[in-house]
Design a protein around this motif. Structure first.
Motif, PDB file in Angstrom:
ATOM      1  N   ILE A 146       0.823  -1.208   0.000  1.00 39.68           N
ATOM      2  CA  ILE A 146       0.000   0.000   0.000  1.00 39.68           C
ATOM      3  C   ILE A 146       0.857   1.258   0.000  1.00 39.68           C
ATOM      4  O   ILE A 146       0.535   2.255  -0.654  1.00 39.68           O
ATOM      5  CB  ILE A 146      -0.945   0.020   1.221  1.00 39.68           C
ATOM      6  N   SER A 147       1.979   1.222   0.709  1.00 35.51           N
ATOM      7  CA  SER A 147       2.816   2.415   0.863  1.00 35.51           C
ATOM      8  C   SER A 147       3.382   2.910  -0.462  1.00 35.51           C
ATOM      9  O   SER A 147       3.612   4.108  -0.635  1.00 35.51           O
ATOM     10  CB  SER A 147       3.976   2.125   1.817  1.00 35.51           C
ATOM     11  N   GLY A 148       3.640   1.988  -1.394  1.00 31.22           N
ATOM     12  CA  GLY A 148       4.283   2.370  -2.648  1.00 31.22           C
ATOM     13  C   GLY A 148       5.758   2.654  -2.502  1.00 31.22           C
ATOM     14  O   GLY A 148       6.436   3.007  -3.476  1.00 31.22           O
ATOM     15  N   ASN A 149       6.282   2.500  -1.286  1.00 30.67           N
ATOM     16  CA  ASN A 149       7.695   2.773  -1.031  1.00 30.67           C
ATOM     17  C   ASN A 149       8.578   1.787  -1.808  1.00 30.67           C
ATOM     18  O   ASN A 149       8.381   0.571  -1.716  1.00 30.67           O
ATOM     19  CB  ASN A 149       7.969   2.659   0.476  1.00 30.67           C
ATOM     20  N   PRO A 150       9.567   2.279  -2.574  1.00 30.91           N
ATOM     21  CA  PRO A 150      10.421   1.381  -3.360  1.00 30.91           C
ATOM     22  C   PRO A 150      11.113   0.305  -2.525  1.00 30.91           C
ATOM     23  O   PRO A 150      11.253  -0.832  -2.979  1.00 30.91           O
ATOM     24  CB  PRO A 150      11.436   2.333  -4.002  1.00 30.91           C
ATOM     25  N   ASP A 151      11.556   0.657  -1.312  1.00 29.40           N
ATOM     26  CA  ASP A 151      12.214  -0.335  -0.458  1.00 29.40           C
ATOM     27  C   ASP A 151      11.234  -1.438  -0.036  1.00 29.40           C
ATOM     28  O   ASP A 151      11.596  -2.616   0.034  1.00 29.40           O
ATOM     29  CB  ASP A 151      12.809   0.334   0.782  1.00 29.40           C
ATOM     30  N   ASP A 152       9.986  -1.043   0.235  1.00 28.95           N
ATOM     31  CA  ASP A 152       8.973  -2.037   0.594  1.00 28.95           C
ATOM     32  C   ASP A 152       8.677  -2.963  -0.586  1.00 28.95           C
ATOM     33  O   ASP A 152       8.412  -4.156  -0.402  1.00 28.95           O
ATOM     34  CB  ASP A 152       7.684  -1.341   1.039  1.00 28.95           C
ATOM     35  N   ILE A 153       8.710  -2.412  -1.789  1.00 27.51           N
ATOM     36  CA  ILE A 153       8.491  -3.227  -2.995  1.00 27.51           C
ATOM     37  C   ILE A 153       9.628  -4.228  -3.161  1.00 27.51           C
ATOM     38  O   ILE A 153       9.403  -5.413  -3.433  1.00 27.51           O
ATOM     39  CB  ILE A 153       8.372  -2.327  -4.240  1.00 27.51           C
ATOM     40  N   VAL A 178     -11.454   0.478   6.826  1.00 28.16           N
ATOM     41  CA  VAL A 178     -10.396   0.922   7.738  1.00 28.16           C
ATOM     42  C   VAL A 178      -9.155   0.051   7.562  1.00 28.16           C
ATOM     43  O   VAL A 178      -8.016   0.545   7.557  1.00 28.16           O
ATOM     44  CB  VAL A 178     -10.899   0.895   9.198  1.00 28.16           C
ATOM     45  N   GLN A 179      -9.360  -1.264   7.383  1.00 24.72           N
ATOM     46  CA  GLN A 179      -8.236  -2.166   7.134  1.00 24.72           C
ATOM     47  C   GLN A 179      -7.510  -1.829   5.835  1.00 24.72           C
ATOM     48  O   GLN A 179      -6.312  -2.056   5.695  1.00 24.72           O
ATOM     49  CB  GLN A 179      -8.732  -3.619   7.094  1.00 24.72           C
ATOM     50  N   ASP A 180      -8.243  -1.265   4.883  1.00 25.38           N
ATOM     51  CA  ASP A 180      -7.638  -0.861   3.606  1.00 25.38           C
ATOM     52  C   ASP A 180      -7.032   0.535   3.667  1.00 25.38           C
ATOM     53  O   ASP A 180      -6.615   1.089   2.644  1.00 25.38           O
ATOM     54  CB  ASP A 180      -8.692  -0.892   2.489  1.00 25.38           C
ATOM     55  N   GLY A 181      -6.990   1.122   4.849  1.00 29.13           N
ATOM     56  CA  GLY A 181      -6.346   2.411   5.031  1.00 29.13           C
ATOM     57  C   GLY A 181      -7.218   3.611   4.737  1.00 29.13           C
ATOM     58  O   GLY A 181      -6.699   4.721   4.520  1.00 29.13           O
TER      59      GLY A 181
END
Length: 403
Positions: free
Chosen positions: A143-150, A368-371
């Motif tokens: 969900i964050s879209g953060n490259p490190d998380d990907i 809410v679980q989906d942010g």
């Protein structure tokens, strides 16, 4: 809020985009000088003789034989959309989900892994979950879209990164150049749903993405009188999608709808300019209210989001959401019902202004679980005068504040 001029660089694609949207690059001489593209309304094309028919059947992708495969009206639309997105080729479908399904079924196989990045259109996620249960397609959601998380989610069997930017409901941007670079390093296909921005305001292929999807039902069609979808990319990927999904699954675009989409393209630059001008005025009104918790539009994002906006986009559309303070289903329902110009409607991108919420009273825990907040409301700012739209929203706020 920064002014629009301070955020966006000059769109170097503008002249070519206007050419693709207009009829300036069409061969009118072939159509008796008709300024409007012809609607070739036929299911099949007869050949001069049987040998010609046999020869044509070996080149079905390039010759007019059967309109499920190739039709002159649909072909013209596909060429225009490919030019707008700077892709090599395009295939058109009967709906946005037809386009999305075509990609997933053509390019994924048993055991492949998909990374879903950002808040993605709900039916797309539902389809991938169905493919997981039925066909052993693995998936993770970042969900964050953060490259490190990907990067952390990449596996040896990761085949595809699928994203939207801005994201559904939250309108959060993700860094498309960084995501495409990560994918190329790992031999992963990148796919983006670019419906929010249209090809005028974002060019994902120029940022390294492989495949772009549009629900032409929305801004590209622009008149809420058709359903259509499109997939744009390299010849390699579009040929794969054409041979399997387009020909065999059958969700092809009828020439009647293709003609309507071409009509919509004629005014797309003008309409998107107006959507942008209208939404800026509506956002300026909303940011002055203290009964809103958050406004979810790229123009209202953090400095990091604004920097991304300036780097990878050329404009903004009229779809966004905002959160009512102390939101609940009853508050959301009362607000929406108090609007008279904004009408409840599930789609967006037409001339009319629309309003909905992901909160339907029975699903608060899930959203809410989906942010998403319980008081989240999504609006599509249409072509009406902005002062009328602002007055309509103002009346709705007055209604809920009287409760």
């Amino acid at each position: 809020m920064k002014t629009i001029e301070s955020i966006f660089k000059i769109n170097e694609f503008r002249d070519a985009d206007i050419m693709a949207c207009s009829g300036l690059n069409e061969e009118h001489g072939k159509n008796f000088g008709a300024v409007s593209a012809p609607l070739v309304k036929t299911s099949l094309f007869v050949q001069h003789d049987y040998q010609t028919y046999c020869d044509d059947m070996q080149h079905e992708a390039e010759r007019y034989i059967y309109s499920r495969g190739l039709n002159p009206t649909t072909e013209l639309l596909e060429k225009k959309l490919a030019a707008l997105e700077r892709g090599e080729a395009c295939k058109a479908f009967a709906s946005g989900m037809g386009a999305i399904s075509a990609i997933l079924f053509a390019l994924l196989k048993n055991g492949d892994h998909v990374i879903i990045v950002n808040n993605v259109y709900g039916p797309t996620v539902t389809l991938i979950k169905q493919m997981h249960e039925r066909f052993n397609i693995e998936y993770d959601i970042v969900i964050s879209g953060n490259p490190d998380d990907i990067k952390e989610k990449i596996k040896p069997n990761t085949r595809m990164i699928y994203t939207e930017s801005p994201g559904t409901m939250t309108m959060r941007l993700v860094d498309l150049s960084k995501i495409s670079a990560i994918a190329k390093q790992n031999n992963i296909i990148t796919v983006i749903d670019n419906t929010w921005a249209t090809p005028l305001f974002q060019k994902p292929i120029s940022l390294g993405f492989d495949i772009v999807i549009h629900s032409c039902t929305k801004y590209i069609g622009g008149h809420s009188d058709l359903t259509a979808g499109a997939v744009i990319g390299s010849n390699k990927y579009i040929n794969e999608i054409r041979d399997f999904s387009h020909q065999l699954l059958g969700a092809v675009l009828a020439p009647d709808s293709a003609w309507l989409v071409i009509r919509g393209l004629r005014t797309l630059p003008i309409r998107m300019k107006q959507h942008q001008e209208n939404v800026i005025q509506v956002l300026n009104y909303l940011k002055s209210r203290d009964d809103i918790e958050n406004i979810c539009h790229p123009l209202m994002g953090s400095e990091e989001q604004l920097s991304l906006l300036a780097t990878q986009m050329y404009g903004v559309s009229g779809l966004f959401s905002f959160e009512l303070k102390h939101g609940s289903f009853e508050k959301v329902r009362t607000f929406i019902d108090a609007c008279k110009i904004f009408k409840p409607g599930c789609s967006w991108g037409g001339y009319e202004s629309l309003i909905i919420s992901p909160n339907r009273g029975y699903n608060e825990k899930a959203i809410v679980q989906d942010g998403m907040a319980p008081g989240l409301i999504r609006v599509s700012v249409g072509q009406e005068a902005p002062e009328i739209l602002i007055n309509d929203l103002n009346n709705a706020f007055n209604t809920i504040n009287e409760i």
